[in-house]
Write a protein that holds these residues in place. Structure first.
Motif, mmCIF file in Angstrom:
data_model
loop_
_atom_site.group_PDB
_atom_site.id
_atom_site.type_symbol
_atom_site.label_atom_id
_atom_site.label_comp_id
_atom_site.label_asym_id
_atom_site.label_seq_id
_atom_site.Cartn_x
_atom_site.Cartn_y
_atom_site.Cartn_z
ATOM 1 N N ARG A 370 0.838 -1.042 -0.030
ATOM 2 C CA ARG A 370 0.056 -0.160 -0.104
ATOM 3 C C ARG A 370 1.127 0.788 -0.136
ATOM 4 O O ARG A 370 2.301 1.253 0.491
ATOM 5 C CB ARG A 370 -0.928 -0.454 1.367
ATOM 6 C CG ARG A 370 -2.430 -1.161 0.757
ATOM 7 C CD ARG A 370 -2.451 -0.902 2.320
ATOM 8 N NE ARG A 370 -3.209 -2.016 2.247
ATOM 9 C CZ ARG A 370 -4.374 -3.179 3.843
ATOM 10 N NH1 ARG A 370 -4.562 -2.042 4.519
ATOM 11 N NH2 ARG A 370 -5.855 -3.292 3.665
ATOM 12 N N ILE A 371 0.224 2.374 -0.581
ATOM 13 C CA ILE A 371 1.137 3.400 -0.615
ATOM 14 C C ILE A 371 0.375 4.971 0.645
ATOM 15 O O ILE A 371 -0.707 4.707 0.842
ATOM 16 C CB ILE A 371 0.660 4.529 -1.961
ATOM 17 C CG1 ILE A 371 0.479 3.724 -3.097
ATOM 18 C CG2 ILE A 371 1.219 5.685 -1.978
ATOM 19 C CD1 ILE A 371 2.768 3.432 -3.061
ATOM 20 N N GLU A 372 0.831 4.031 1.429
ATOM 21 C CA GLU A 372 1.325 5.984 2.676
ATOM 22 C C GLU A 372 1.892 6.737 2.358
ATOM 23 O O GLU A 372 3.106 6.386 3.075
ATOM 24 C CB GLU A 372 0.862 4.378 3.857
ATOM 25 C CG GLU A 372 0.393 3.709 3.554
ATOM 26 C CD GLU A 372 0.048 2.731 5.255
ATOM 27 O OE1 GLU A 372 1.289 2.504 6.044
ATOM 28 O OE2 GLU A 372 -0.178 1.476 5.049
ATOM 29 N N MET A 373 1.594 7.688 2.528
ATOM 30 C CA MET A 373 2.605 9.338 2.973
ATOM 31 C C MET A 373 3.337 8.676 1.802
ATOM 32 O O MET A 373 5.237 9.626 2.224
ATOM 33 C CB MET A 373 3.083 9.041 3.794
ATOM 34 C CG MET A 373 2.129 9.162 5.441
ATOM 35 S SD MET A 373 2.530 9.460 7.198
ATOM 36 C CE MET A 373 3.606 11.476 6.901
ATOM 37 N N GLY A 374 3.004 8.713 0.470
ATOM 38 C CA GLY A 374 3.931 8.227 0.012
ATOM 39 C C GLY A 374 4.899 7.985 -0.286
ATOM 40 O O GLY A 374 5.655 7.452 -1.059
ATOM 41 N N GLU A 375 4.971 6.601 0.503
ATOM 42 C CA GLU A 375 6.045 5.254 0.397
ATOM 43 C C GLU A 375 5.369 4.156 0.466
ATOM 44 O O GLU A 375 3.795 4.059 0.483
ATOM 45 C CB GLU A 375 6.480 4.903 1.927
ATOM 46 C CG GLU A 375 7.946 6.456 1.743
ATOM 47 C CD GLU A 375 8.666 6.162 2.802
ATOM 48 O OE1 GLU A 375 8.443 5.336 4.046
ATOM 49 O OE2 GLU A 375 9.116 7.337 3.097
ATOM 50 N N GLN A 376 5.461 2.945 -0.577
ATOM 51 C CA GLN A 376 4.900 1.266 0.133
ATOM 52 C C GLN A 376 5.722 0.976 0.997
ATOM 53 O O GLN A 376 6.295 0.977 1.332
ATOM 54 C CB GLN A 376 5.773 1.138 -1.394
ATOM 55 C CG GLN A 376 4.536 -0.362 -1.561
ATOM 56 C CD GLN A 376 5.410 -0.938 -3.424
ATOM 57 O OE1 GLN A 376 6.517 -1.278 -3.864
ATOM 58 N NE2 GLN A 376 4.209 -1.122 -4.399
ATOM 59 N N LYS A 377 4.498 0.463 1.674
ATOM 60 C CA LYS A 377 4.300 0.073 2.647
ATOM 61 C C LYS A 377 3.999 -1.322 2.599
ATOM 62 O O LYS A 377 3.007 -1.752 2.141
ATOM 63 C CB LYS A 377 3.680 0.472 3.312
ATOM 64 C CG LYS A 377 3.919 2.117 4.346
ATOM 65 C CD LYS A 377 5.067 2.081 4.802
ATOM 66 C CE LYS A 377 5.483 3.198 5.382
ATOM 67 N NZ LYS A 377 7.500 3.267 6.421
ATOM 68 N N LEU A 378 4.268 -2.074 3.502
ATOM 69 C CA LEU A 378 3.840 -3.808 3.317
ATOM 70 C C LEU A 378 2.631 -3.734 4.506
ATOM 71 O O LEU A 378 3.442 -3.947 5.683
ATOM 72 C CB LEU A 378 5.027 -4.643 3.463
ATOM 73 C CG LEU A 378 5.063 -6.563 3.810
ATOM 74 C CD1 LEU A 378 4.520 -6.945 2.225
ATOM 75 C CD2 LEU A 378 6.644 -7.201 4.086
ATOM 76 N N ARG A 379 1.722 -4.343 4.465
ATOM 77 C CA ARG A 379 0.937 -4.605 5.078
ATOM 78 C C ARG A 379 -0.309 -6.030 5.765
ATOM 79 O O ARG A 379 -0.480 -7.397 4.754
ATOM 80 C CB ARG A 379 -0.104 -3.415 4.986
ATOM 81 C CG ARG A 379 0.171 -2.566 5.700
ATOM 82 C CD ARG A 379 -0.002 -1.896 6.954
ATOM 83 N NE ARG A 379 0.814 -0.433 6.795
ATOM 84 C CZ ARG A 379 1.430 -0.439 7.488
ATOM 85 N NH1 ARG A 379 2.880 -0.860 7.272
ATOM 86 N NH2 ARG A 379 2.201 0.991 7.692
ATOM 87 N N PHE A 380 0.185 -6.667 6.811
ATOM 88 C CA PHE A 380 -0.492 -8.017 6.028
ATOM 89 C C PHE A 380 -1.429 -8.616 7.147
ATOM 90 O O PHE A 380 -2.326 -7.448 7.474
ATOM 91 C CB PHE A 380 0.748 -9.049 7.661
ATOM 92 C CG PHE A 380 1.685 -8.935 7.262
ATOM 93 C CD1 PHE A 380 1.986 -9.882 5.837
ATOM 94 C CD2 PHE A 380 2.878 -8.403 7.567
ATOM 95 C CE1 PHE A 380 3.716 -10.787 5.907
ATOM 96 C CE2 PHE A 380 3.919 -8.645 7.508
ATOM 97 C CZ PHE A 380 4.371 -9.739 6.869
ATOM 98 N N GLU A 381 -2.920 -9.607 5.906
ATOM 99 C CA GLU A 381 -3.699 -9.716 6.660
ATOM 100 C C GLU A 381 -4.132 -11.050 7.512
ATOM 101 O O GLU A 381 -3.661 -11.760 7.594
ATOM 102 C CB GLU A 381 -4.738 -9.399 4.969
ATOM 103 C CG GLU A 381 -3.960 -8.253 4.259
ATOM 104 C CD GLU A 381 -4.541 -8.251 2.742
ATOM 105 O OE1 GLU A 381 -4.920 -9.410 2.207
ATOM 106 O OE2 GLU A 381 -5.430 -7.012 2.614
ATOM 107 N N ASP A 382 -5.412 -11.142 7.227
ATOM 108 C CA ASP A 382 -5.719 -11.993 7.819
ATOM 109 C C ASP A 382 -5.151 -13.299 7.518
ATOM 110 O O ASP A 382 -5.788 -13.433 6.562
ATOM 111 C CB ASP A 382 -7.145 -12.281 8.426
ATOM 112 C CG ASP A 382 -7.555 -10.857 9.707
ATOM 113 O OD1 ASP A 382 -6.734 -10.387 10.270
ATOM 114 O OD2 ASP A 382 -9.025 -10.554 9.548
#
Length: 449
Positions: A370-382
């Protein structure tokens, strides 16, 4: 009583049917934790007819001061010793126990090996044997990993599979499927020749194993108290002090890691429990336990290049060691499930190491970039898949571990979804039941690993 080990055949083959490019086989280095049965296993191998007919065997234990002094004072000690006993150097094998006790010994091994003498070394410090010892021998060594007894070795010894059951052949078929060398139909054909049932004897052995583990003296003990004594000796001899005044931290971290075995590790909880502010002390213990062969680790499988994660799952390599720290005689199904996952982590690692195939053991959590504050971030799901087996360029294999025997597709929804959409190849469920194939998923007994 001695329970035969699957590694025996690999070591025997290394010496008796050598087809490598050098004049004779590399030094066989057998590494494993204290009490795992290295010395006994090598003694059994040396009593085999092929070895007795081919080799004159000499033995040295580097626990003995005189042996350490001899190799320290003379790098040609082993060569000169054999020359004084026999002129047939190429038919001589030297077995050296506790090799990690003498760094100077490796130079003496090199001198003698270069003259045609064969060697088997054992060591109770796997990290040292894989690093310093390997470097000292300079491409002259081949390493074999000996873990605690497996359920497969125990059940085979008990006669649960019949006298014609071949451990090595069976494991070869399973690995051929995991590596993608045979199809699921090929595996079906094999299973049709392998009539198995979940007998009461197998069930009883599984329950005993979860309490006592695979340290030979612990599993074979006639009493729970005797089992604890054997495990205590392994822990006390193997978990030596890292540095002065660190024993309390070492004990506390090791205990907390046993409680977290096969569960996702977080610094926050362990630091709070131990009233520590820095991670350094915890990391020192973790690195020590991994290096000395008591702990395995799994990190998330992330296919996107350049992204990592701090998430990690640690597992003790033997259920008996965890049970020893827990001090429980009755385990819940949840606790048994954690021990089975730990067992599989260590067992799979052992199989691939001794198969000499490059591999990586991970676990899988669904994630999105995901893009958060202009940076690509890794976000885990269930959701989570317990194991992802990766072999270089081949497709990764996804596996779930379940303690029970009545496991169906509905119990592994994420794995089933991944099987349907082709995210992972050759999905496997390890469980207590008998081999079967359902909806393209292999259900495989963990007691056959």
């Amino acid at each position: 009583m001695y329970i035969p080990r699957m590694i025996e055949n690999k070591i025997s083959t290394h010496f008796l049917t050598y087809e490598g490019g050098a004049s004779h086989p590399e030094v066989a280095v057998v590494e494993g934790i204290v009490g795992v049965g290295k010395t006994t296993t090598i003694a059994q191998i040396l009593q085999q007819k092929g070895f007795k007919e081919r080799f004159t065997v000499f033995q040295f234990n580097m626990d003995e001061t005189v042996n350490r002094m001899n190799v320290r004072d003379d790098s040609a000690f082993f060569y000169n010793f054999v020359r004084a006993k026999t002129t047939a150097l190429e038919k001589t094998l030297i077995f050296i126990d506790e090799a990690q006790k003498s760094e100077e010994m490796f130079e003496a091994v090199k001198v003698a090996w270069d003259k045609g003498i064969h060697f088997i070394l054992t060591g109770s410090n796997p990290h040292y044997m894989k690093t310093k010892a390997k470097s000292a021998l300079q491409r002259r060594s081949r390493h074999f990993d000996l873990k605690p007894l497996s359920l497969l070795e125990i059940l085979s010894h008990q006669g649960c599979f019949g006298k014609d059951f071949d451990l090595s052949s069976h494991q070869g078929i399973f690995l051929s499927y995991v590596y993608g060398e045979i199809t699921i139909q090929g595996l079906k054909d094999y299973l049709s020749t392998l009539p198995l049932s979940l007998s009461q004897g197998i069930l009883n052995s599984i329950e005993l194993y979860l309490l006592r583990g695979g340290i030979p003296l612990s599993y074979l003990s006639k009493t729970r108290a005797g089992s604890y004594e054997s495990l205590r000796a392994v822990v006390e001899r193997g978990f030596e002090l890292i540095e002065k005044d660190s024993q309390n931290i070492f004990d506390d971290v090791t205990y907390e890691l046993s409680l977290l075995s096969s569960h996702e590790f977080t610094y926050k909880n362990i630091l709070r429990k131990l009233r520590l502010k820095k991670r350094d002390a915890v990391n020192t213990v973790i690195n020590y336990l991994i290096g000395h062969g008591y702990l395995t680790e799994k990190r998330p499988y992330i296919s996107d290049q350049g992204f990592g994660s701090y998430h990690v799952v640690y597992s003790m390599i033997d259920p008996g060691i965890v049970s020893y720290f827990w001090q429980k005689d009755i385990l819940s199904n949840e606790e048994k499930g954690a021990l089975i996952e730990s067992y599989l982590a260590a067992r799979l690692e052992n199989i691939f190491l001794n198969g000499f195939k490059k591999h990586k053991l991970s676990y899988y959590k669904p994630y999105k970039m995901r893009i958060e504050m202009g940076e690509q971030k890794l976000r885990f799901e269930d959701g989570e898949i317990d194991f992802v087996l990766n072999f270089g360029q081949s497709d990764p294999v996804a596996c779930e571990a379940k303690y029970g025997e009545n496991i169906t597709i509905s119990d592994v929804p994420l794995l089933a979804k991944m099987a349907r959409d082709g995210t992972f190849a050759r999905p496997i469920v390890f469980y207590k039941g008998v081999p079967r194939i359902e909806s393209g998923i292999l259900f495989w007994p963990y007691w056959l690993i």
